[in-house]
Design an enzyme around this catalytic site. Structure first.
Site, PDB file in Angstrom:
ATOM      1  N   GLU A 108       0.858  -1.194   0.000  1.00  0.00           N
ATOM      2  CA  GLU A 108       0.000   0.000   0.000  1.00  0.00           C
ATOM      3  C   GLU A 108       0.890   1.238   0.000  1.00  0.00           C
ATOM      4  OE1 GLU A 108      -2.565   2.635  -0.389  1.00  0.00           O
ATOM      5  OE2 GLU A 108      -3.343   0.583  -0.380  1.00  0.00           O
TER       6      GLU A 108
ATOM      7  N   GLU B   9     -26.725  14.944 -17.482  1.00  0.00           N
ATOM      8  CA  GLU B   9     -26.411  13.561 -17.869  1.00  0.00           C
ATOM      9  C   GLU B   9     -26.448  13.442 -19.391  1.00  0.00           C
ATOM     10  OE1 GLU B   9     -25.455  10.035 -18.574  1.00  0.00           O
ATOM     11  OE2 GLU B   9     -25.481  10.523 -16.416  1.00  0.00           O
TER      12      GLU B   9
ATOM     13  N   LYS C  87     -21.060   7.526   3.043  1.00  0.00           N
ATOM     14  CA  LYS C  87     -22.251   7.087   3.780  1.00  0.00           C
ATOM     15  C   LYS C  87     -22.372   7.839   5.102  1.00  0.00           C
ATOM     16  CE  LYS C  87     -22.666   4.792   0.311  1.00  0.00           C
ATOM     17  NZ  LYS C  87     -21.558   5.523  -0.290  1.00  0.00           N
TER      18      LYS C  87
ATOM     19  N   SER D   8     -24.710  11.276 -13.714  1.00  0.00           N
ATOM     20  CA  SER D   8     -25.783  10.884 -12.796  1.00  0.00           C
ATOM     21  C   SER D   8     -25.710   9.414 -12.419  1.00  0.00           C
ATOM     22  CB  SER D   8     -27.152  11.177 -13.424  1.00  0.00           C
ATOM     23  OG  SER D   8     -27.402  10.282 -14.502  1.00  0.00           O
ATOM     24  N   GLY D   9     -24.500   8.872 -12.381  1.00  0.00           N
ATOM     25  CA  GLY D   9     -24.342   7.546 -11.803  1.00  0.00           C
ATOM     26  C   GLY D   9     -24.419   7.631 -10.293  1.00  0.00           C
TER      27      GLY D   9
ATOM     28  N   HIS E 294     -44.352  -9.152   9.447  1.00  0.00           N
ATOM     29  CA  HIS E 294     -45.204  -7.964   9.391  1.00  0.00           C
ATOM     30  C   HIS E 294     -45.128  -7.233  10.731  1.00  0.00           C
ATOM     31  CE1 HIS E 294     -48.690  -5.450   8.447  1.00  0.00           C
ATOM     32  NE2 HIS E 294     -49.120  -5.704   9.685  1.00  0.00           N
TER      33      HIS E 294
ATOM     34  N   CYS F  48     -12.143   3.115  -1.080  1.00  0.00           N
ATOM     35  CA  CYS F  48     -13.472   2.831  -0.525  1.00  0.00           C
ATOM     36  C   CYS F  48     -13.568   3.229   0.937  1.00  0.00           C
ATOM     37  CB  CYS F  48     -13.798   1.352  -0.692  1.00  0.00           C
ATOM     38  SG  CYS F  48     -15.383   0.883   0.023  1.00  0.00           S
TER      39      CYS F  48
END
Length: 477
Positions: A35, A215, A52, A193-194, A456, A43
């Site tokens: 590395e 796009e 995220k 717009s991916g 449910h 990532c």
């Protein structure tokens, strides 16, 4: 003297690289990973994970802004861009530190620097000549010459740069700059717009930026089913995002603190859009350069390394996984590809990679997730199909959550009942899609899905209802 001979050397420590290293060590291989910047790769440090974290901050802010919809009171709701970024960077560092621990736990040697395959079985590592400040793990090996019978290239990818849209780090951003912006710009132009484009469009729009997406293709989210993409587009436009499809940026004029873009629309008419910042999200290209691949005769096509279903290149002893080995450029694909690679090296006869069973997820608002063939692809394959749909407005849990805008769509082979594809848009669909992924891996038919009992109240009930709809048995709409 440090040991320089290994069974397996992996170049790159992103999700594909570090997971492959762990699996190789589990199989008894003496393993090293090379590395040059950050354990965990793009990532963990500049992609999946920190984005995220950013999107979670945006989600919480949006809930606070709409507290009244839930019978709650939240006054003087605001945000601190620097604190949002700081939290995101902290999340990334926590994961990167965790990978360093996993390398130690599994006795994987970490070699720090730039790697080049000098010859089959030989890797030369030199110091990384870059201004990036890197966190070198404790005990990492330094530059030198190393040997391994098996060399796995897992160097990932970087943002694609188009002529005229070259990022400058100030006015025109890639996802690197977009992830650590010190302010929320008042206006933002997103080119592409991916998944990357719409995620950042969603993040900045939630925090108040006026966002425009351009796009070049006829639909946003070009990899998705057309019906799902159209549903998502309507939701984005309801949020105030302006979208131009079948359009391209032909010119960018940089001002002191803004950019003026000339956009040619589908009718050939030129539009002028001024924005404080531009994000170029036009895809990524594999990191194939400066690895010695060309000199060794490793086959490269369209900027990625050509491999077989077991990650083998055309040169014995050299393998490639992840983004550098071509699409779909997804972390989970890289991880699974690496496991297949080392298990094949070990002689375990793993199943070859089946790219049609790789799920894709986009974490905008609403979320999008899919696996398998779209409706159009299924028709193009010559099959007769059954299509089922179920909207979130018919689901009790979605209504209770205040998240009733969503759609689940399934595609079946009419003759056999085989599930060919599943496509979803709505709250938490990135968590739901795995149910369909497992079903497709097990070659489940519609009968088995119909006979399965779904709990449910849950959002997952929309999945069964969509299957029921494909066979004329839908219950709640």
């Amino acid at each position: 003297m440090a040991d320089t001979t290994f069974d397996v050397i992996i170049i790159g420590s992103g999700p594909g690289g570090y997971v492959t290293a762990i699996r190789a060590a589990q199989l008894g291989f003496k393993t090293a990973i090379v590395e040059r910047a950050h354990l965990g790769g793009i990532c963990t440090n500049w992609g999946c994970i920190p984005t995220k974290a950013l999107l979670r901050s945006a989600e919480i802010f949006d809930y606070l802004e709409h507290a009244g919809d839930y019978g709650l009171v939240a006054e003087k709701v605001g945000f601190d861009p620097a604190a949002v970024v700081k939290r995101s960077r902290g999340v990334a560092k926590r994961l990167s530190d965790g990978i360093a621990f996993l390398m130690r736990k599994n006795n994987v040697s970490v070699i720090w620097g730039d790697a080049r395959i000098a010859a089959p079985g030989k890797v030369a590592v030199k110091p990384h000549d870059d201004r990036l400040k890197t966190d070198v793990p404790k005990g990492a090996l330094g530059p030198g010459n190393y040997q391994a019978k098996h060399i796995i290239v897992a160097t990932g990818a970087r943002p694609r740069v188009l002529p005229g849209l070259e990022p400058d780090g100030k006015l025109i951003w890639t996802y690197f700059e977009a992830m650590v912006a010190p302010i929320i710009p008042k206006s933002l132009l997103v080119v592409g717009s991916g998944a990357i484009g719409v995620e950042f469009a969603s993040f900045y729009r939630t925090f108040g930026a006026e966002v425009t997406i351009v796009e070049v293709l006829p639909q946003i989210l070009p990899a998705e089913d057309a019906e799902i993409a159209a549903f998502a587009r309507k939701q984005f436009e309801k949020q105030g995002i302006t979208i131009h499809t079948s359009a391209k940026v032909t010119k960018l004029d940089r001002k002191a603190d803004s950019v003026v873009a000339t956009v040619e629309n589908a009718a050939g008419k030129a539009l002028t859009i001024e924005a404080e910042r531009v994000i170029s999200a036009v895809g990524v290209v594999g990191n194939v350069e400066n690895l010695g691949l060309e000199a060794l005769g490793v086959k490269i096509e369209r900027g990625t390394i050509v491999t077989d279903p077991f990650a083998r290149t055309n040169v014995p002893g050299i393998y490639a996984i992840g983004d550098v080995a071509g699409p779909p450029m997804l972390a989970h694909k890289a991880e699974h590809e690496g496991i297949i690679c080392v298990e094949a090296i070990k002689g375990l006869n793993p199943h070859p990679m089946n790219k049609t069973l790789i799920p894709g997820c986009t974490y905008c608002r609403p979320q999008i997730a899919s696996v398998g063939l779209t409706e159009a692809e299924a028709k193009e394959s010559g099959r007769e199909i059954r299509v089922g749909r179920f909207p979130f407005i018919g689901n009790g849990k979605a209504i209770a959550l205040g998240e009733d805008q969503g759609l689940v769509k399934v595609v079946f082979d009419k003759a056999t009942g085989q599930l060919l594809g599943a496509h979803m848009v709505g709250a938490e669909v990135t968590e739901l899609i795995q149910g369909f992924v497992i079903a497709m891996n097990l070659e489940t038919t519609e009968e088995e899905l119909i006979h399965s009992i779904f709990p449910h109240p849950t959002l997952s009930e929309t999945m069964k209802e969509a299957v029921l709809d494909a066979y004329g048995r839908v219950l709640n709409i």
